[in-house]
Scaffold this motif. Structure first.
Motif, PDB file in Angstrom:
ATOM      1  N   ILE A   1       0.846  -1.206   0.000  1.00 21.02           N
ATOM      2  CA  ILE A   1       0.000   0.000   0.000  1.00 21.02           C
ATOM      3  C   ILE A   1       0.876   1.249   0.000  1.00 21.02           C
ATOM      4  O   ILE A   1       1.829   1.357   0.781  1.00 21.02           O
ATOM      5  CB  ILE A   1      -0.921   0.013   1.233  1.00 21.02           C
ATOM      6  CG1 ILE A   1      -1.918  -1.150   1.151  1.00 21.02           C
ATOM      7  CG2 ILE A   1      -1.680   1.335   1.328  1.00 21.02           C
ATOM      8  CD1 ILE A   1      -2.786  -1.291   2.387  1.00 21.02           C
ATOM      9  N   THR A   2       0.568   2.202  -0.874  1.00 20.89           N
ATOM     10  CA  THR A   2       1.317   3.462  -0.931  1.00 20.89           C
ATOM     11  C   THR A   2       0.474   4.657  -0.495  1.00 20.89           C
ATOM     12  O   THR A   2       1.023   5.672  -0.065  1.00 20.89           O
ATOM     13  CB  THR A   2       1.838   3.711  -2.360  1.00 20.89           C
ATOM     14  OG1 THR A   2       0.730   3.684  -3.276  1.00 20.89           O
ATOM     15  CG2 THR A   2       2.841   2.633  -2.768  1.00 20.89           C
ATOM     16  N   ASP A   3      -0.844   4.546  -0.606  1.00 19.09           N
ATOM     17  CA  ASP A   3      -1.727   5.650  -0.211  1.00 19.09           C
ATOM     18  C   ASP A   3      -1.803   5.736   1.313  1.00 19.09           C
ATOM     19  O   ASP A   3      -2.154   4.750   1.977  1.00 19.09           O
ATOM     20  CB  ASP A   3      -3.127   5.431  -0.785  1.00 19.09           C
ATOM     21  CG  ASP A   3      -4.084   6.542  -0.388  1.00 19.09           C
ATOM     22  OD1 ASP A   3      -3.788   7.711  -0.687  1.00 19.09           O
ATOM     23  OD2 ASP A   3      -5.110   6.243   0.259  1.00 19.09           O
ATOM     24  N   PRO A   4      -1.464   6.908   1.904  1.00 18.27           N
ATOM     25  CA  PRO A   4      -1.453   7.034   3.371  1.00 18.27           C
ATOM     26  C   PRO A   4      -2.804   6.716   4.016  1.00 18.27           C
ATOM     27  O   PRO A   4      -2.847   6.115   5.090  1.00 18.27           O
ATOM     28  CB  PRO A   4      -1.067   8.504   3.597  1.00 18.27           C
ATOM     29  CG  PRO A   4      -0.328   8.897   2.356  1.00 18.27           C
ATOM     30  CD  PRO A   4      -0.972   8.133   1.253  1.00 18.27           C
ATOM     31  N   ALA A   5      -3.902   7.107   3.371  1.00 19.69           N
ATOM     32  CA  ALA A   5      -5.228   6.845   3.945  1.00 19.69           C
ATOM     33  C   ALA A   5      -5.511   5.346   3.993  1.00 19.69           C
ATOM     34  O   ALA A   5      -6.034   4.828   4.986  1.00 19.69           O
ATOM     35  CB  ALA A   5      -6.301   7.564   3.133  1.00 19.69           C
ATOM     36  N   GLN A   6      -5.149   4.629   2.929  1.00 23.07           N
ATOM     37  CA  GLN A   6      -5.355   3.181   2.912  1.00 23.07           C
ATOM     38  C   GLN A   6      -4.426   2.479   3.904  1.00 23.07           C
ATOM     39  O   GLN A   6      -4.790   1.469   4.502  1.00 23.07           O
ATOM     40  CB  GLN A   6      -5.130   2.636   1.502  1.00 23.07           C
ATOM     41  CG  GLN A   6      -6.182   3.063   0.496  1.00 23.07           C
ATOM     42  CD  GLN A   6      -5.986   2.406  -0.862  1.00 23.07           C
ATOM     43  OE1 GLN A   6      -5.174   1.505  -1.005  1.00 23.07           O
ATOM     44  NE2 GLN A   6      -6.743   2.866  -1.850  1.00 23.07           N
ATOM     45  N   TYR A   7      -3.216   3.020   4.053  1.00 18.80           N
ATOM     46  CA  TYR A   7      -2.261   2.473   5.016  1.00 18.80           C
ATOM     47  C   TYR A   7      -2.831   2.576   6.433  1.00 18.80           C
ATOM     48  O   TYR A   7      -2.796   1.616   7.215  1.00 18.80           O
ATOM     49  CB  TYR A   7      -0.939   3.247   4.919  1.00 18.80           C
ATOM     50  CG  TYR A   7       0.227   2.614   5.643  1.00 18.80           C
ATOM     51  CD1 TYR A   7       1.206   1.906   4.947  1.00 18.80           C
ATOM     52  CD2 TYR A   7       0.375   2.747   7.020  1.00 18.80           C
ATOM     53  CE1 TYR A   7       2.289   1.345   5.600  1.00 18.80           C
ATOM     54  CE2 TYR A   7       1.450   2.184   7.678  1.00 18.80           C
ATOM     55  CZ  TYR A   7       2.405   1.485   6.972  1.00 18.80           C
ATOM     56  OH  TYR A   7       3.468   0.925   7.623  1.00 18.80           O
ATOM     57  N   ALA A   8      -3.368   3.744   6.762  1.00 24.57           N
ATOM     58  CA  ALA A   8      -3.978   3.951   8.082  1.00 24.57           C
ATOM     59  C   ALA A   8      -5.189   3.044   8.266  1.00 24.57           C
ATOM     60  O   ALA A   8      -5.395   2.474   9.349  1.00 24.57           O
ATOM     61  CB  ALA A   8      -4.373   5.415   8.262  1.00 24.57           C
TER      62      ALA A   8
END
Length: 410
Positions: A100-107
């Protein structure tokens, strides 16, 4: 249908048991302990969130409602629940495997991981599987924690040096650090080395120094435990005053101010399938670390820990983290010892600590904008190196060659 009596409720809500005989002296002890742990927990929570690859505020969020949940369902009077180094590292490793690279998806993945871990622990508690901890090899767990401490400390050197470095294994990290060493930012290095040296000294030297001035032991102890906060305050002022953010010193930046958000795990079957095994490992490691600390502290006061109820306490804490923007939590060794030494008498001390962290999230986060990440890295390094214990090799060798081989391999 008859209502449950108090004895039945106490088995499921241990805080009711501790509430009996709650006096003004007990309240004072719990509040003092909460103040000390809050001072210690704020910089640690921020640092461990960054270690997990998450926004700093998620560390604060994971230190509020989980503390309240454990105070209600847990059985230890001194255990302090929240983000810890090893679980933060395992969280980062688990989510890194998802690509995962998207910060929102990571969170969102971290929140889901907390929910899965909480569900696993709670189910284990309901089915009274706490006895399984007796079958885990404690030398192997000790070896795992020592190895994790070394890996975590090494991973933070890039923030001390102000350089880029990649890698998930020790050889990869060391090779990357060496390759980027010429790019060291001297301002960052000065802040990182000074903060690390100060935090190491504060652990042993600050309290005796304060006592020599005639200060009362309790106040001296509180100020000594506030060492990380002092490091945060001084280095933040230095970065702000000298404009070091414009000279390459990496800073935390904007930390959202306000109450923890209400969040929900992503109940995506593919994501759950990918995170289930990491969540199971986080649950086991977290439970073993937590119950070991709880039993050690309880034995000093001839108190009793109920492993099955501890599973429920930790499970509900992780579920609480998942619905308030946090990530996986467990009982921390350092802060639990501080809580114990500060005189915590009941789990209510944890609830008071949650109030302190909540006040910080509401009022103090704007002050953290210029906080250098090198200071947070120093906080992590000093904390995790206390977990490194090579004496386990010597003890295992003297006790069992098989255990020695297991520890060494781990």
């Amino acid at each position: 249908m008859s209502l449950p009596n108090r004895a039945a409720l106490e088995r499921h809500l241990p805080i009711l048991q501790w509430s009996r005989g709650y006096t003004r002296d007990t309240l004072t002890s719990d509040v003092v302990a909460a103040v000390i742990v809050t001072i210690m927990l704020i910089p640690q929570s921020l640092a461990y969130a960054l270690l997990a690859g998450l926004p700093a505020e998620m560390g604060l969020y994971a230190s509020i409602l989980p503390l309240v949940a454990y105070a209600i369902f847990g059985t230890s009077r001194a255990l302090a629940v929240g983000p810890v180094a090893v679980i933060s590292l395992m969280t980062a490793a688990a989510i890194a495997n998802l690509g995962i690279t998207d910060p929102a998806q990571y969170a969102a993945a971290a929140i889901t991981l907390a929910f899965l871990s909480g569900a696993i622990l709670t189910v284990m508690g309901v089915f009274r599987l706490g006895f399984l901890a007796n079958f885990l090899s404690h030398p192997v767990i000790a070896g795992f924690i020592t190895a994790s401490g070394i890996l975590i400390a090494t991973s933070q050197l890039k923030h001390i040096l102000g350089i880029e470095a990649q890698g998930h294994t020790l050889p990869e990290l060391v090779t990357s650090l060496w390759a980027h060493l010429p790019e060291t930012n001297l301002y960052t290095l000065a802040i990182g080395v000074a903060a690390t040296a100060f935090l190491f000294w504060v652990r042993k030297g600050f309290k005796p120094l304060l006592l020599k001035t005639g200060m009362k032991p309790r106040l001296a102890d509180i100020l000594a435990k506030a060492g990380p906060v002092l490091a945060v305050a001084v280095t933040t002022l230095v970065v702000f005053g000298f404009g070091l953010g414009e000279r390459g010193v990496d800073i935390v930046g904007t930390v959202p101010q306000g109450l923890p958000p209400l969040t929900a795990p992503r109940l995506d079957l593919d994501l759950i399938a990918q995170l289930f095994v990491p969540a199971l490992m986080i649950s086991i490691i977290g439970f073993v670390e937590s119950v070991s600390v709880a039993q050690t502290l309880a034995a000093k006061k001839r108190q009793r820990i109920v492993p099955d109820q501890e599973l429920v306490g930790l499970g509900t804490s992780n579920i609480a983290a998942s619905i308030t923007g946090g990530y996986p939590v467990t009982g921390g060794f350092a802060r639990s010892v501080v809580n114990f030494d500060a005189g915590a008498e009941t789990p209510a001390a944890g609830a008071y600590t949650a109030v302190g962290i909540l006040v910080a999230a509401l009022l103090l986060t704007p002050l953290l904008f210029f906080l250098p990440t090198a200071t947070l890295a120093a906080t992590i390094i000093v904390a995790v190196l206390s977990l490194v214990d090579f004496s386990i090799l010597r003890h295992a060798w003297g006790y069992s060659r098989v255990d020695f081989a297991a520890v060494s391999a781990t």
